[in-house]
Motif scaffolding. Sequence first.
Motif, PDB file in Angstrom:
ATOM      1  N   GLU A 344       6.613  60.481 -27.774  1.00 16.74           N
ATOM      2  CA  GLU A 344       6.395  60.765 -26.355  1.00 16.74           C
ATOM      3  C   GLU A 344       6.904  62.161 -26.047  1.00 16.74           C
ATOM      4  N   GLN A 345       6.080  62.958 -25.418  1.00 17.40           N
ATOM      5  CA  GLN A 345       6.552  64.272 -24.985  1.00 17.40           C
ATOM      6  C   GLN A 345       6.255  64.453 -23.510  1.00 17.40           C
ATOM      7  N   GLU A 346       7.169  65.154 -22.867  1.00 19.34           N
ATOM      8  CA  GLU A 346       7.086  65.392 -21.423  1.00 19.34           C
ATOM      9  C   GLU A 346       5.717  65.961 -21.026  1.00 19.34           C
ATOM     10  N   SER A 347       5.194  66.836 -21.869  1.00 23.53           N
ATOM     11  CA  SER A 347       3.977  67.574 -21.523  1.00 23.53           C
ATOM     12  C   SER A 347       2.697  66.736 -21.706  1.00 23.53           C
ATOM     13  N   ASP A 348       2.842  65.483 -22.168  1.00 26.31           N
ATOM     14  CA  ASP A 348       1.641  64.685 -22.454  1.00 26.31           C
ATOM     15  C   ASP A 348       0.778  64.447 -21.213  1.00 26.31           C
ATOM     16  N   ALA A 349       1.437  64.209 -20.076  1.00 25.91           N
ATOM     17  CA  ALA A 349       0.670  63.907 -18.858  1.00 25.91           C
ATOM     18  C   ALA A 349      -0.274  65.069 -18.541  1.00 25.91           C
ATOM     19  N   LEU A 350       0.250  66.276 -18.691  1.00 27.60           N
ATOM     20  CA  LEU A 350      -0.549  67.462 -18.392  1.00 27.60           C
ATOM     21  C   LEU A 350      -1.678  67.626 -19.418  1.00 27.60           C
ATOM     22  N   LEU A 351      -1.338  67.381 -20.672  1.00 21.07           N
ATOM     23  CA  LEU A 351      -2.344  67.479 -21.742  1.00 21.07           C
ATOM     24  C   LEU A 351      -3.507  66.509 -21.464  1.00 21.07           C
ATOM     25  N   ILE A 352      -3.159  65.290 -21.045  1.00 23.39           N
ATOM     26  CA  ILE A 352      -4.173  64.272 -20.755  1.00 23.39           C
ATOM     27  C   ILE A 352      -4.999  64.684 -19.534  1.00 23.39           C
ATOM     28  N   ASP A 353      -4.307  65.170 -18.523  1.00 28.05           N
ATOM     29  CA  ASP A 353      -5.000  65.595 -17.306  1.00 28.05           C
ATOM     30  C   ASP A 353      -6.013  66.696 -17.588  1.00 28.05           C
ATOM     31  N   LYS A 354      -5.602  67.643 -18.396  1.00 28.27           N
ATOM     32  CA  LYS A 354      -6.504  68.760 -18.737  1.00 28.27           C
ATOM     33  C   LYS A 354      -7.727  68.249 -19.480  1.00 28.27           C
ATOM     34  N   LEU A 355      -7.512  67.296 -20.364  1.00 25.80           N
ATOM     35  CA  LEU A 355      -8.639  66.729 -21.110  1.00 25.80           C
ATOM     36  C   LEU A 355      -9.596  66.030 -20.152  1.00 25.80           C
ATOM     37  N   LEU A 356      -9.040  65.219 -19.254  1.00 24.58           N
ATOM     38  CA  LEU A 356      -9.901  64.460 -18.345  1.00 24.58           C
ATOM     39  C   LEU A 356     -10.730  65.381 -17.460  1.00 24.58           C
ATOM     40  N   LEU A 357     -10.129  66.489 -17.056  1.00 26.11           N
ATOM     41  CA  LEU A 357     -10.879  67.461 -16.249  1.00 26.11           C
ATOM     42  C   LEU A 357     -12.108  67.946 -17.012  1.00 26.11           C
TER      43      LEU A 357
END
Length: 486
Positions: A344-357
């Motif tokens: 788990e890494q803190e930045s995962d939420a952002l990584l996922i969000d960018k992908l979904l965009l």
Amino acid sequence: MRSLDTLEFAPRFAALGDAFSAPIKPTATEQAKMVICSPAALALLDLPASTADDPRLLQLAAGQWYWPDATPRAMVYSGHQFGGYTPQLGDGRGLLLAEVRNTAGEHWDVHLKGAGLTPFSRTGDGRAVLRSSIREFLASEYLHTLGIPTSRALCVTDSKTMVWREQRETAATLIRLAPSHIRFGHFEYFYYNKQYAKLEQLHAHVLNDLYPECLTADEPLAAMLGEVVKRTAETIALWQAYGFCHGVMNTDNMSILGLTFDFGPFAFLDDFKRAHVCNHSDHHARYAFNKQVEIGYWNLTAFAETLTRNVPVERLQEILDGYAGIQQHAYLQAMRARLGLLDEQESDALLIDKLLLQLNDSAVDYTLFFRRLGELPAAQALASMRDDFINQAAFAEWSSEFIARNANDSRTQEQRRTQMHAVNPLYMLRNYLIQIAIEAAEDGDYAPLHKLQQVLSEPFTEQEGYAAYAERPPEWGKHLSISCSS
Ligand code: AMP
Ligand code: MG
């Protein structure tokens, strides 16, 4: 193993009495035929797969016969529909046929949908049609194979009894199983009608029979709300991770057990479309895909309101405040698994969000993206999908970030593929596949439906001869209009 004649009945909800449900006999449909049956759901009642051919099951499902030892009952509830309160709802076309205890000691409500008129039918005819019954059947059983909490579906029948929707259609029935059919709307009914003694009777039943682990807490009802919040948050997190749009998240369709419940115009996303609205009657996009998380909270708040006589408001709010964190945690867990991320890494939420965009902007097939990501080593898989993206530079940048994020992954590609394919279905319950099966079934040919059931029963495993089921939908299949009318 048991048979339909040797089930053990254990009335719990029925025992609450006539203020909670009305004893009603089903109205039989004419010349009923068995359309489809779920062996896995039969097993929940300890019934062998051969029960599918038992004429008794057809009679039961068609409302022609019911167990002499169990009284069918229509439940009363109310609820917030599209944000407004409707004071009187209830089983308008469904009956709780019986409550069964299986040999493992599990409790299963056996509910017949499309059973005819009840005191709660309002302007409806008490019937269900074939297309919506098939849709609920497939969705319940498919969500279960994905590991998403849901009510289950035992079987669907069709008949020669005619009903009128937008056109003339045949009356169908569905037998649904769930450990309980209690909805948020049950609490709302007694709360807003000021039937406080009945409300407390409902609390006692839910605590004793559904949340016994909360009985020993300092504040059992507060603990129960905590559990309901948790389960609802976790179920919705999985909807978001797997692209499931419920379509009608009214509080009367919210299960007190956090199950996916009361399927209407649901859809699994084909192309990833953040703001997808699957219900064509939802003109204000209240139940759009990207609104489901906040609507879950809204619904829990409506439920918590019914506890305000028993638990201090501050305490209720504190529990509700936990919703977002639980939801986000469960969502990230599911998405990390889908992306093959190990830690788990803190930045995962952002990584996922960018992908979904990017999936959204390029209308990429949501299911196949994850499956293809696991098929080859990450760098190769991403390179093979680059052409699917309109903004290739942005996707290349995301790909680099993703590869860097996986730098510590020491699995062989074989291990990585196995783990990712175990959570990323190859076969998806796509609207167009359902539609093909429905149209054939409406013509009396159940073979395409059975074939679909077969392939979807093992969605993670590639099956020979089923390649077409794993394809992207044809253009027409992406624009099917599904309304509330069912
Ligand atoms: P739903 O949109 O299926 O969640 O249903 C909302 C309410 O309308 C519930 O109380 C249902 O029992 C009732 N209802 C839906 N369709 C019918 C029907 N054909 N006949 C009677 N009641 C219905
Ligand atoms: Mg409903």
